[in-house]
Every structure is written in structure tokens, then in C-alpha cells.
Write a protein that holds these residues in place. Sequence first.
Motif, mmCIF file in Angstrom:
data_model
loop_
_atom_site.group_PDB
_atom_site.id
_atom_site.type_symbol
_atom_site.label_atom_id
_atom_site.label_comp_id
_atom_site.label_asym_id
_atom_site.label_seq_id
_atom_site.Cartn_x
_atom_site.Cartn_y
_atom_site.Cartn_z
ATOM 1 N N ALA B 96 0.848 -1.196 0.000
ATOM 2 C CA ALA B 96 0.000 0.000 0.000
ATOM 3 C C ALA B 96 0.879 1.239 0.000
ATOM 4 O O ALA B 96 1.945 1.263 0.604
ATOM 5 C CB ALA B 96 -0.909 -0.001 1.228
ATOM 6 N N ALA B 97 0.436 2.275 -0.685
ATOM 7 C CA ALA B 97 1.218 3.516 -0.762
ATOM 8 C C ALA B 97 0.500 4.631 -0.046
ATOM 9 O O ALA B 97 -0.701 4.573 0.166
ATOM 10 C CB ALA B 97 1.425 3.896 -2.220
ATOM 11 N N SER B 98 1.265 5.639 0.336
ATOM 12 C CA SER B 98 0.626 6.841 0.846
ATOM 13 C C SER B 98 1.270 8.037 0.158
ATOM 14 O O SER B 98 2.311 7.906 -0.493
ATOM 15 C CB SER B 98 0.792 6.942 2.368
ATOM 16 O OG SER B 98 2.137 7.250 2.646
ATOM 17 N N MET B 99 0.655 9.186 0.308
ATOM 18 C CA MET B 99 1.147 10.388 -0.356
ATOM 19 C C MET B 99 2.601 10.641 -0.026
ATOM 20 O O MET B 99 3.385 11.064 -0.859
ATOM 21 C CB MET B 99 0.319 11.600 0.097
ATOM 22 C CG MET B 99 -1.111 11.579 -0.372
ATOM 23 S SD MET B 99 -1.262 12.141 -2.075
ATOM 24 C CE MET B 99 -1.067 13.907 -1.863
ATOM 25 N N SER B 100 2.984 10.396 1.213
ATOM 26 C CA SER B 100 4.346 10.735 1.614
ATOM 27 C C SER B 100 5.374 9.816 0.949
ATOM 28 O O SER B 100 6.540 10.157 0.863
ATOM 29 C CB SER B 100 4.490 10.672 3.130
ATOM 30 O OG SER B 100 4.139 9.380 3.583
ATOM 31 N N ASP B 101 4.932 8.649 0.451
ATOM 32 C CA ASP B 101 5.876 7.749 -0.228
ATOM 33 C C ASP B 101 6.110 8.163 -1.670
ATOM 34 O O ASP B 101 7.033 7.674 -2.317
ATOM 35 C CB ASP B 101 5.300 6.317 -0.302
ATOM 36 C CG ASP B 101 5.058 5.720 1.062
ATOM 37 O OD1 ASP B 101 4.112 4.922 1.184
ATOM 38 O OD2 ASP B 101 5.817 6.050 1.992
ATOM 39 N N HIS B 102 5.214 9.020 -2.170
ATOM 40 C CA HIS B 102 5.121 9.086 -3.614
ATOM 41 C C HIS B 102 6.357 9.670 -4.271
ATOM 42 O O HIS B 102 6.819 9.158 -5.286
ATOM 43 C CB HIS B 102 3.871 9.852 -4.057
ATOM 44 C CG HIS B 102 3.650 9.729 -5.528
ATOM 45 N ND1 HIS B 102 3.460 8.517 -6.143
ATOM 46 C CD2 HIS B 102 3.676 10.640 -6.512
ATOM 47 C CE1 HIS B 102 3.353 8.713 -7.457
ATOM 48 N NE2 HIS B 102 3.478 9.990 -7.698
ATOM 49 N N ALA B 298 -3.899 6.277 -3.851
ATOM 50 C CA ALA B 298 -3.362 7.528 -3.319
ATOM 51 C C ALA B 298 -3.851 8.718 -4.143
ATOM 52 O O ALA B 298 -4.167 9.784 -3.601
ATOM 53 C CB ALA B 298 -1.843 7.471 -3.282
ATOM 54 N N LYS B 301 -7.468 9.357 -3.261
ATOM 55 C CA LYS B 301 -7.541 10.012 -1.947
ATOM 56 C C LYS B 301 -7.174 11.480 -2.053
ATOM 57 O O LYS B 301 -7.790 12.341 -1.428
ATOM 58 C CB LYS B 301 -6.594 9.316 -0.951
ATOM 59 C CG LYS B 301 -7.254 8.189 -0.188
ATOM 60 C CD LYS B 301 -6.413 7.773 1.008
ATOM 61 C CE LYS B 301 -5.948 6.336 0.842
ATOM 62 N NZ LYS B 301 -4.751 5.995 1.567
ATOM 63 N N SER B 302 -6.161 11.800 -2.862
ATOM 64 C CA SER B 302 -5.739 13.199 -2.961
ATOM 65 C C SER B 302 -6.807 14.029 -3.656
ATOM 66 O O SER B 302 -7.041 15.175 -3.338
ATOM 67 C CB SER B 302 -4.408 13.329 -3.697
ATOM 68 O OG SER B 302 -4.623 13.410 -5.096
ATOM 69 N N THR B 305 -9.323 15.129 -1.209
ATOM 70 C CA THR B 305 -8.996 16.108 -0.167
ATOM 71 C C THR B 305 -9.530 17.463 -0.588
ATOM 72 O O THR B 305 -9.829 17.699 -1.759
ATOM 73 C CB THR B 305 -7.465 16.237 0.029
ATOM 74 O OG1 THR B 305 -6.893 16.682 -1.216
ATOM 75 C CG2 THR B 305 -6.851 14.919 0.448
#
Lengths: 133, 351
Positions: B96-102, B298, B301-302, B305
Amino acid sequence: MRLLTHNMLASNARGAVTGYPLKLQVVKWSTKEVEPNADFLRGILPKLDWPALVAATHALGLPELLPETPPTDAELSAEGAAEEEGGPLRRLHRALLEIHIEEGTLVCPDTERCFPISRGVPNMLLHEDEVRN
Amino acid sequence: MAHVAATTGTRPLHPPGLRYYASRGGCASASPRAGICTRRRRREATLAVRAMAQMSTAAAAGLKEGIAGLYDESSGVWESIWGDHMHHGFYDAGVAASMSDHRRAQIRMIEEALAFAAVPADDPEKKPKSVVDVGCGIGGSSRYLANKYGAQCYGITLSPVQAERGNALAAEQGLSDKASFQVADALEQPFPDGQFDLVWSMESGEHMPDKRKFVSELARVAAPGARIIIVTWCHRNLEPSENSLKPDELNLLKRICDAYYLPDWCSPSDYVKIAKLLSLEDIRTADWSENVAPFWPAVIKSALTWKGLTSLLTSGWKTIRGALVMPLMIEGYNKGLIKFSIITCRKPEAA
């Protein structure tokens, strides 16, 4: 657009034989100083089309900036070459990397087709009827 | 441009958050109809695929304007949410990825591509000294490669807004002596032959209406011995018995293409065929679909926001339409239709 970039650009339009070098017409230009890198300049020197670079400086109204024949590798690698104001390395560096053309035109030497330079960006897009098949 | 990755296995990937989108479209199962209708549809499908390289002049001009307009309009939104790389990130499959990994994943994508192509990094004689970034966006790859190799990097894009932004970012990062950006057509690159030690196309190949000309130009501007790297979206390879994709697959691709200003797609083996025709050597390809799959949850999700939504709403119809088509990309991915591929090869050394 720097003159290093100009030295790389060619017209691919139909009717162009080589499309190179593009003639430069300058409306607005500026200089931005940047540290010279002797290794880079020595490496790029053999790849440059020297007459095209000299012609570009003439188009800018700087006929005294570069000599008619390119500097030698020995001159560029000499002790203190990078520090010598007005020396061959600093002149080459200024011409290639410190001059920025903001507004102007690039003109194909074969077809006279004009490519605009706007806000420092050359636009080399061809119209559909100019594309070679 | 953001796209959804395809799964390579038989089990479609349903990361949390994608479940809603995946079920909405459903699987369009073509109910068999006998006779004229089926034959006509099959012929239309075949013609559509064969027309890959033969877009009309007017259509090609419209496509270029559409691409330029899309990126002129949407680059600012993209940069404010994602930063200066406009390509997918590379993740370990199934993570799983999150914005901070991108951003780290986007850097990893570049490094994985360079490693796959075996681009020499440490040898000062062999590392690339001049690079062309074809379809450069706002120049993230160019600036990264300029820093990594100390090379001169030239980026080309159809979008004047992107080129100007690329130059501005280069100046901000102290790279204006190394990276420069111009407006030009990847199918008519404004460079003489054999200029570049590394020819780079990161997620721009999807936009090229004539794949053969695209690769031919990459080969032309490559110096002898130079490496060519293409990372791009493709459709699945055809089975030996197939002449074309199935009608429902073609229909899905068409809807995606209309929204993202994409011309007809080809398969990874089409690229390999073209490279062989051009006598390029050491041709390698890989399917990285599973490695980009974590990106889409991700993105969604963005978009959901507050910043994402308001950015979208102020950014114009083209950008909004691109966002609304995301579920179609997810559908294509789940069906194994859409593949994220890398194709690399080498220009032969001078004889």
C-alpha cells in the motif's frame, strides 16, 4: 535559451537540407553568471559547431567575445584558466552558458522558416504541411 | 500523466478505496450476436488497430493542440499536489502507498529504469554526458539526470507552459547551465542526428500518434552506443490467434483515449518489433504494472482532499475530465488490458 542549446538545434521542416545552423535574431537577452566548470567545457568543446557559435555571438552584437578559431584543450586546461578574466575559458563559458536569449527568432538557413523564442523558450513545432513524410 | 496500472495475474487487484470504482463499470460482456453485426464490429476493430500509424493530418494537428492544451491547463494543479515529477512511482508489488511515499517512489522509478537499461553511472568516461528527455513535462527527470550524471539535459514538450516552468525550476535549483527546455514535437525532434548518449521517454509514449516515427526519432537522435529508455502505457500483447483486441476492450480504450488526448495504443511487442526493424540492439522489455498499482488509491484520496477538489474545480474542464475518467483506467487495469511497460534498447556502435 542559451547558446549551447542554440548549437544543438536544427530545423526538421520539409525543404530543409540540413536546417542547421539556425540563424539567430535577438530582441531581448540577458546574462546570468554561473561558476565555470573547466572539465565540462573541455568535454563539450569537440562537440561544438564553432562557426555556428561565433555567428550567434555576432548576432548578439558581441563580435569580440569569441575568436574565429576555437581555443585548444591546452588553453582550457591551463593552470588558472578558470580564474583568468577575459581568458579563453571564461569567454567560452560566457558564450555557451551565461547568455540567455529571452525573446527572438531562430531562422532556418535553407527555408527561411522562422521559429519564435518566447520567454526564453524556443518553439520548434512545425505546421502539419511542413512535416517531412 | 496519471494512469492506472494493470494486474498481470488472474486475480484482479482491488486495493481498498478502489472497490467502489471497480464495481461501477462492471464487466461489459459482449453477448454474441450472429451475422452481419458481429462481422462488421470485428472488421471495425481490426481497422482501428491497423490505423495506428495513419492518423489524418487534421486529426494529428488536433491531437497536438489537445495535448498542449491539456498540459498547459493542468500542469499547475499537478505540480501543486504531486511535485515536479509527472510520472508514476515504482513500488514493491502489493504494497500500500501513501502520499508521503510518492516522491520517493517517483525517484525510484527513474533509478529502476536506468538500472534496467544498464546505464553506466560511475565510470566518468561512459556515463551519459548529453540526455534528451522526450515529453519532459516540467522537467523533473531532466533535472534529476542532470544532477545524477552532471549531464546536459534537453527536454522537449508540446506545452509552452511546461517548458517555461521547467526552465524556471532549473534556475531555482542552480541547474540552468545543465537543463534546458524547448517546445518541440517528439515526432520531429529539432536536433541533428546522433546527439545524445541517453534518450529518455518517461510516460510520454502514450501521446505519440505514430509509434514507429516516435521510436525512429528516438533512434535518430541517439549517439552510437547510446541507450534508449521508453517507459509507457501499452495494451496487452495479442494472442497469436488474435488480429486485434476484443470490441469491448477497444471501446474502453477509446473512452480513455478521448479524455487524456491519447491516440491509439499499441502493445509492448509492437514496440519490440519496431525496435528490431530499426536495427536497435539489446532490446529488453518488462511489465511493471504491479509496481505502479499502489499509486491509484493515493491519487483518488488526494482528489478527495479539500485541496485536491478545489484545485480540480478551478483548473478547467480538460483536467476535470481527465480525473473523471480514472475509473475507466482502473477498469482496464483490472481486466488485464492496460500494462505499464518499460522497453529499452541500444543504438548500435558506429561501424
